[in-house]
Design a protein around this motif. Structure first.
Motif, PDB file in Angstrom:
ATOM      1  N   SER A   4      32.467  37.288  48.821  1.00 16.17           N
ATOM      2  CA  SER A   4      32.714  36.423  47.675  1.00 16.17           C
ATOM      3  C   SER A   4      31.864  35.156  47.761  1.00 16.17           C
ATOM      4  O   SER A   4      31.686  34.594  48.848  1.00 16.17           O
ATOM      5  CB  SER A   4      34.199  36.043  47.614  1.00 16.17           C
ATOM      6  OG  SER A   4      34.427  35.040  46.641  1.00 16.17           O
TER       7      SER A   4
ATOM      8  N   GLU B  62      34.681  40.815  47.395  1.00 15.35           N
ATOM      9  CA  GLU B  62      34.888  40.995  45.965  1.00 15.35           C
ATOM     10  C   GLU B  62      34.252  42.293  45.498  1.00 15.35           C
ATOM     11  O   GLU B  62      33.215  42.721  46.019  1.00 15.35           O
ATOM     12  CB  GLU B  62      34.324  39.822  45.175  1.00 15.35           C
ATOM     13  CG  GLU B  62      32.827  39.654  45.241  1.00 15.35           C
ATOM     14  CD  GLU B  62      32.322  38.485  44.402  1.00 15.35           C
ATOM     15  OE1 GLU B  62      33.124  37.564  44.144  1.00 15.35           O
ATOM     16  OE2 GLU B  62      31.143  38.489  44.000  1.00 15.35           O
TER      17      GLU B  62
ATOM     18  N   VAL C 105      39.007  40.405  45.913  1.00 16.10           N
ATOM     19  CA  VAL C 105      39.280  40.061  44.520  1.00 16.10           C
ATOM     20  C   VAL C 105      38.405  40.934  43.633  1.00 16.10           C
ATOM     21  O   VAL C 105      37.267  41.267  44.002  1.00 16.10           O
ATOM     22  CB  VAL C 105      39.007  38.557  44.252  1.00 16.10           C
ATOM     23  CG1 VAL C 105      37.553  38.205  44.532  1.00 16.10           C
ATOM     24  CG2 VAL C 105      39.391  38.183  42.830  1.00 16.10           C
TER      25      VAL C 105
ATOM     26  N   ARG D  97      36.191  41.428  40.392  1.00 20.73           N
ATOM     27  CA  ARG D  97      35.424  40.658  39.406  1.00 20.73           C
ATOM     28  C   ARG D  97      34.552  41.606  38.584  1.00 20.73           C
ATOM     29  O   ARG D  97      33.327  41.482  38.556  1.00 20.73           O
ATOM     30  CB  ARG D  97      34.559  39.608  40.089  1.00 20.73           C
ATOM     31  CG  ARG D  97      35.331  38.615  40.947  1.00 20.73           C
ATOM     32  CD  ARG D  97      34.489  37.418  41.305  1.00 20.73           C
ATOM     33  NE  ARG D  97      35.119  36.584  42.301  1.00 20.73           N
ATOM     34  CZ  ARG D  97      36.101  35.724  42.070  1.00 20.73           C
ATOM     35  NH1 ARG D  97      36.582  35.606  40.844  1.00 20.73           N
ATOM     36  NH2 ARG D  97      36.617  34.995  43.047  1.00 20.73           N
TER      37      ARG D  97
ATOM     38  N   ARG E  81      43.856  39.598  43.012  1.00 19.63           N
ATOM     39  CA  ARG E  81      43.533  39.546  44.432  1.00 19.63           C
ATOM     40  C   ARG E  81      44.457  40.467  45.201  1.00 19.63           C
ATOM     41  O   ARG E  81      45.636  40.593  44.894  1.00 19.63           O
ATOM     42  CB  ARG E  81      43.656  38.114  44.960  1.00 19.63           C
ATOM     43  CG  ARG E  81      42.736  37.143  44.252  1.00 19.63           C
ATOM     44  CD  ARG E  81      42.690  35.794  44.926  1.00 19.63           C
ATOM     45  NE  ARG E  81      41.749  34.895  44.253  1.00 19.63           N
ATOM     46  CZ  ARG E  81      41.179  33.859  44.822  1.00 19.63           C
ATOM     47  NH1 ARG E  81      41.454  33.570  46.073  1.00 19.63           N
ATOM     48  NH2 ARG E  81      40.328  33.105  44.150  1.00 19.63           N
TER      49      ARG E  81
END
Length: 260
Positions: free
Chosen positions: A104, A112, A218, A220, A249
């Protein structure tokens, strides 16, 4: 091809007869040096789109096999090749994006899943991991809702690398949190890469939980523009499924579960 494309590795291998002749030579001579190949006749056919890897040597206009009798190469990934259907699931050529697991930007302790423009992945090597790849050591997805992503090589740096000595390497793989990986690669000053795999030390893989699953993640993945002409299947693809989890998350990568 004019635009960025995802390519999968495909080594051109010898036919059964040629491989038998090659191994017989190796056994009798205790080396592969001096063996003569007929590339046009000794090797299996590959798709017309196949290209040899960059460092493959040529003789008389033909690529030269390596010491294992293979010619490393690449084929472009598309949805029509069933052999690479899981590779195809992580790329959307209409949107020119791929699904990537990376560190991330906000927190290096977090991973991510992002939809990344293919142009940002040019000249990179990545590994496909997921439900239907290599026994799924990371526990991703399910049979009903498979999950696959690309992982750029080198995203996890080893902070306390062991010395290149058998017992220290063995201890690192067995006792270190960082050692809960498939292998480790040293990047040498002269540009050479040296890899040690767990199998080189007689260790199995997978073996319990993995270092990759020790970090939170997470999602995205932005929702792609709605296309009224798109087929129902394309609207239910992996990009769409992950976009429904955008911003969420999870404590571990394996906790990311897709809706039915």
């Amino acid at each position: 091809m004019g635009e960025a494309y995802l390519w999968a590795r495909l080594d051109r291998k010898p036919t059964k007869q040629a491989d038998k002749r090659f191994k017989k030579y190796q056994y009798s001579q205790k080396t592969c040096k001096g063996f003569t190949w007929n590339v046009e006749e000794d090797f299996r056919t590959v798709p017309e789109s196949w290209i040899p890897a960059r460092r493959v040597q040529y003789e008389s206009g033909h690529p030269v096999p390596d010491e294992h009798g293979h010619i490393p190469g690449w084929v472009p990934v598309d949805k029509f090749n069933k052999q690479y259907c899981w590779h195809a699931s992580v790329v959307d050529y209409d949107a020119r994006k791929a699904l990537v697991l990376r560190l991330s930007d906000e927190d290096e302790a977090m991973l991510e899943i992002a939809s990344v423009p293919l142009t940002e992945l040019m000249e990179q090597t990545l590994e496909l991991i997921g439900t239907n790849v290599n026994g799924n050591p990371y526990g991703l997805g399910s049979k009903k809702n498979p999950l696959h992503v690309l992982v750029p090589h080198g995203i996890l740096h080893v902070r306390n690398a062991p010395a290149v000595e058998f017992h220290q390497l063995l201890s690192w793989f067995l006792d270190s949190d960082e050692g809960r990986v498939e292998g480790i690669v040293w990047h040498c000053n002269d540009g050479a890469l040296v890899k040690i795999h767990r199998h080189h030390l007689g260790l199995k893989w997978p073996d319990g939980d993995t270092f990759l699953n020790s970090r939170p993640v997470v999602v995205r993945v932005s929702r792609l523009p709605f296309d009224p002409d798109a087929s129902p299947d394309s609207r239910k693809n992996l990009f769409s499924a992950l976009s429904s989890l955008a911003g969420r998350r999870f404590s571990s990568f394996r906790d990311v579960q897709l809706d039915a």
